[in-house]
Every structure is written in structure tokens, then in C-alpha cells.
Scaffold this motif. Structure first.
Motif, short mmCIF file in Angstrom:
data_model
loop_
_atom_site.label_atom_id
_atom_site.label_comp_id
_atom_site.label_asym_id
_atom_site.label_seq_id
_atom_site.Cartn_x
_atom_site.Cartn_y
_atom_site.Cartn_z
N UNK A 56 52.29 46.49 38.33
CA UNK A 56 52.18 45.15 38.93
C UNK A 56 51.61 45.18 40.35
N UNK A 57 51.00 46.28 40.76
CA UNK A 57 50.45 46.39 42.10
C UNK A 57 49.33 45.38 42.33
N UNK A 58 49.50 44.49 43.31
CA UNK A 58 48.47 43.52 43.68
C UNK A 58 48.40 42.29 42.81
N UNK A 59 49.26 42.16 41.82
CA UNK A 59 49.24 40.99 40.94
C UNK A 59 50.17 39.91 41.47
N UNK A 60 49.83 38.67 41.20
CA UNK A 60 50.69 37.56 41.62
C UNK A 60 51.84 37.39 40.64
N UNK A 61 52.89 36.74 41.08
CA UNK A 61 54.05 36.45 40.24
C UNK A 61 53.57 35.62 39.05
N UNK A 74 52.18 53.62 26.46
CA UNK A 74 51.96 52.18 26.60
C UNK A 74 52.59 51.48 25.40
N UNK A 75 52.82 50.21 25.54
CA UNK A 75 53.35 49.52 24.37
C UNK A 75 54.05 48.22 24.67
N UNK A 76 54.22 47.88 25.92
CA UNK A 76 54.89 46.63 26.27
C UNK A 76 54.01 45.85 27.23
N UNK A 77 54.07 44.54 27.10
CA UNK A 77 53.43 43.65 28.07
C UNK A 77 54.56 43.06 28.91
N UNK A 78 54.42 43.16 30.21
CA UNK A 78 55.43 42.61 31.12
C UNK A 78 54.82 41.51 31.98
N UNK A 79 55.69 40.70 32.53
CA UNK A 79 55.30 39.61 33.43
C UNK A 79 55.81 39.96 34.82
N UNK A 80 54.95 39.80 35.82
CA UNK A 80 55.34 40.11 37.19
C UNK A 80 56.40 39.11 37.64
N UNK A 81 57.51 39.66 38.14
CA UNK A 81 58.62 38.87 38.66
C UNK A 81 58.84 39.31 40.11
N UNK A 82 59.12 38.38 40.99
CA UNK A 82 59.19 38.68 42.43
C UNK A 82 60.23 39.74 42.77
N UNK A 86 57.62 47.08 39.43
CA UNK A 86 57.31 48.13 38.46
C UNK A 86 56.32 49.06 39.14
N UNK A 87 56.82 50.02 39.85
CA UNK A 87 56.00 50.86 40.70
C UNK A 87 55.14 51.83 39.92
N UNK A 88 53.95 52.07 40.44
CA UNK A 88 53.01 53.04 39.87
C UNK A 88 53.57 54.44 40.11
#
Length: 103
Positions: A56-61, A74-82, A86-88
């Protein structure tokens, strides 16, 4: 893509220049731009997402990213939450001393 927007009215051009006509065209474009820049509801029967980030680096909520677990799978799609980063490369190893076992 349909968002059930009420389309702005664009008046017919008169034969001669009228200030009121130009003002109404500018207003209609302003409404149109506001609608296009303002996210709204979406309903889709098909959706293809390509080239998603893996963190989620650099993505908006509210943005989507493809989650890579600790094993690199890989295998899940997540939504950025404030409040849930989810650190690289979030991995760690450690050790303390050594142990000898005799029986």
C-alpha cells in the motif's frame, strides 16, 4: 460505465454572441467536470484489474492492491485502510544464544 449521473444541459448556440449563452455553457462544463472528478457509486458485472501494486505504499485510502504474504505468495486483494499498514518487505528473523541438548 454508468453512475446514474444527471447530464448537464448544453444549450444550443445562437446565431449571434450572447453573454448569457456563454455563461450557461461554462456552467454546464463546470457541472460536467465536477461529476467526472467526484467518485460515485459503481456497479459492475465484469471488472479487470491489471498491474496492481503489491503493497500500500503511496496509495490513497480506499485503493486496491495485491497482497503478497510472508512467503511471497500472491492471492489476495486488499483495500488500503488508514490505520492498517501493509509494509513492503515486512519480514524479520532473530536468534538468542545457542542450546545444547544431551540425553
Amino acid at each position: 460505465m454508468s453512475r446514474n449521473l444527471i447530464k448537464p444541459f448544453f444549450p444550443r448556440a445562437p446565431d449571434e454572441y450572447y453573454r448569457t449563452y456563454m455563461e450557461s455553457v461554462v456552467l454546464a462544463f463546470s457541472v460536467y467536470l465536477e461529476q467526472m472528478q467526484n467518485p460515485g457509486q459503481g456497479r459492475h458485472t465484469e471488472l479487470v484489474l491489471t498491474n496492481l501494486q503489491t503493497d500500500d505504499q503511496g496509495l490513497e485510502v480506499g485503493a486496491l492492491f495485491q497482497y503478497r504474504d510472508a512467503a511471497g505468495v500472491m492471492g489476495q486483494i486488499k483495500i488500503v485502510v488508514a490505520d492498517q499498514p501493509n509494509l513492503r518487505g515486512n519480514t524479520a528473523t532473530g536468534s538468542v544464544g545457542s542450546v545444547t541438548v544431551t540425553t
